[in-house]
Design an enzyme around this catalytic site. Sequence first.
Site, short mmCIF file in Angstrom:
data_model
loop_
_atom_site.label_atom_id
_atom_site.label_comp_id
_atom_site.label_asym_id
_atom_site.label_seq_id
_atom_site.Cartn_x
_atom_site.Cartn_y
_atom_site.Cartn_z
N CYS A 1 0.69 -1.36 0.16
CA CYS A 1 -0.01 0.11 -0.05
C CYS A 1 0.86 1.40 -0.01
CB CYS A 1 -0.77 -0.02 1.31
SG CYS A 1 -2.06 1.54 1.28
N CYS B 1 -0.18 5.08 6.78
CA CYS B 1 -0.61 5.01 8.26
C CYS B 1 0.47 4.32 9.11
CB CYS B 1 -2.03 4.03 8.14
SG CYS B 1 -3.09 4.69 6.46
N CYS C 1 0.12 0.47 10.09
CA CYS C 1 -0.24 -0.56 9.41
C CYS C 1 1.18 -1.25 8.91
CB CYS C 1 -1.14 -0.03 8.14
SG CYS C 1 -1.73 -1.25 7.01
N CYS D 1 -16.17 -10.22 5.20
CA CYS D 1 -15.51 -8.96 5.02
C CYS D 1 -14.18 -9.07 4.19
CB CYS D 1 -15.09 -8.12 6.17
SG CYS D 1 -16.60 -7.83 7.49
N CYS E 1 -19.03 -7.52 3.24
CA CYS E 1 -18.70 -5.96 3.38
C CYS E 1 -17.45 -5.83 2.84
CB CYS E 1 -18.39 -6.00 5.08
SG CYS E 1 -17.61 -4.40 5.58
N CYS F 1 -19.85 1.20 8.03
CA CYS F 1 -19.10 0.57 8.96
C CYS F 1 -17.83 1.53 9.33
CB CYS F 1 -18.71 -0.83 8.78
SG CYS F 1 -17.47 -1.54 9.76
N ARG G 1 -18.28 -3.33 17.17
CA ARG G 1 -17.36 -4.46 16.99
C ARG G 1 -16.27 -4.62 17.94
NH1 ARG G 1 -20.07 -6.89 12.83
NH2 ARG G 1 -21.59 -5.51 11.72
#
Length: 352
Positions: A73, A77, A80, A117, A149, A209, A281
Site C-alpha cells: 500500500c 498509516c 499498518c 469482510c 462487507c 461501518c 464491534r
Amino acid sequence: MKHIYRKSNSFAFGFKIIKMQNSNTKYGLEDIRDIYEKPLLSLVMDAAIVHKQHHKFGEIQISSLLSIKTGGCPEDCAYCPQAARYNTDVKVNALMQVDEVLEAAGKAKAGGASRFCMGAAWREVRDNRDFDRVLEMVKAVNGLEMEVCCTLGMLSAAQAEKLADAGLYAYNHNVDTSESHYEQIISTRTYDDRLQTLSNVRKAGISVCSGGIIGMGETNEDRMGMLLTLVNLPQHPESVPINVLVPVKGTPLAASHKVPFYDLVRMIATARILMPKSAVRLSAGRLELSMAEQALCFMAGANSIFAGDKLLTTPNPEFNEDMQMFDILGLTPKAAFADAPKKEPIAADASR
C-alpha cells in the site's frame, strides 16, 4: 498516558441519554465527556441498559475478515504493516481469484460467520479489472446468503453505486482517530477524504461501518473526539469497530504501550450509549483478552466479533475457541441480515 476520570451522577434514563438516541441531534465534546468520564461500573451499567433497550442481549454477530490483496500500500498509516514504505514481515500478494475468495467465505460460514469482510491494501479504488473482479467477488459471496462487507480504501460515488448494484451490504472505512490527532498518524490522505468516502457509501444505500483504533499515542480527549465525529455524522454508522492497536515491528508505532483493558471497556460503553442502535464491534486486539475480559466488553455493549485466525495480517482467535466461549457465556450467534430494513409486502392488484 495519565488517565483521570471525573465523578458524575448516574443518568441512564436522564435527558442526555434520551438525547443520544436521536441520531439527528448534534453533540459537543462536553456531552460525550459527561458519559466517558463516569465511574467505570456506572458507565458499564448504563451502557448495558441502553444496549438491552435496542438489541437482543447476548446475541453476537460473528464476522470473518479476509485480506484479498495484501501489502504494497502506498499510504503511510503509522499503524499498518501493509504500507510499502515500512519494513515488516508482511508479504505482498496480488488480488485473489474469485473462486479462492468464495472458498474462504464458505469456510467462514461453516464456522459460524454471518458476515464476510474483504479487505484490499489500496489507497483508493481504481476503475480497472481488479475492481471488476472485486465486484464479481461481492456477487459470488452474496450467493452464500452472508452479509458482504468490503474495505478497499477511498471510494467515489460512482464506485459506491457499482458496489451497491453488485449487492454489497456494508463498507468499512474507519476515521481511525480524532481529527486533531489524525495528522500524527497519516499524511497521505486527509480526514475530509475519509468523511467523503463515508458520504458516498451512505448515498449509495450501503450500510456504513466506521470506527477507529485506540493505543496510537492519543489522549482521552482524542478518543472522545473520534466518537464525536462518528456520532455527528448525518446518520450513525450501522457498525462501529473499536480496535486496540496491535504494534507491529517495522511500523512507526511498533514501540507503543499496551492499552489498559479498562480503557477499551470505557470506549465500548461510551460508543454504545452514543450510538444505541449501532453494532459495536470488538475488533483488533481481542486475541489479548481473556474470556472474562471479553464478557465485560459484551456487558458494556459490544455485540459483534471477528472470528478466524487472522484480521487481515494480525492474529485473531480461531472459530472453535469462540464457540467454546459462546457456550460458556450463553451467547447466541446473530443471523445474517437481522438488522436489514424490512421490505414492505407488495399489495395485491385488486383489478385481477
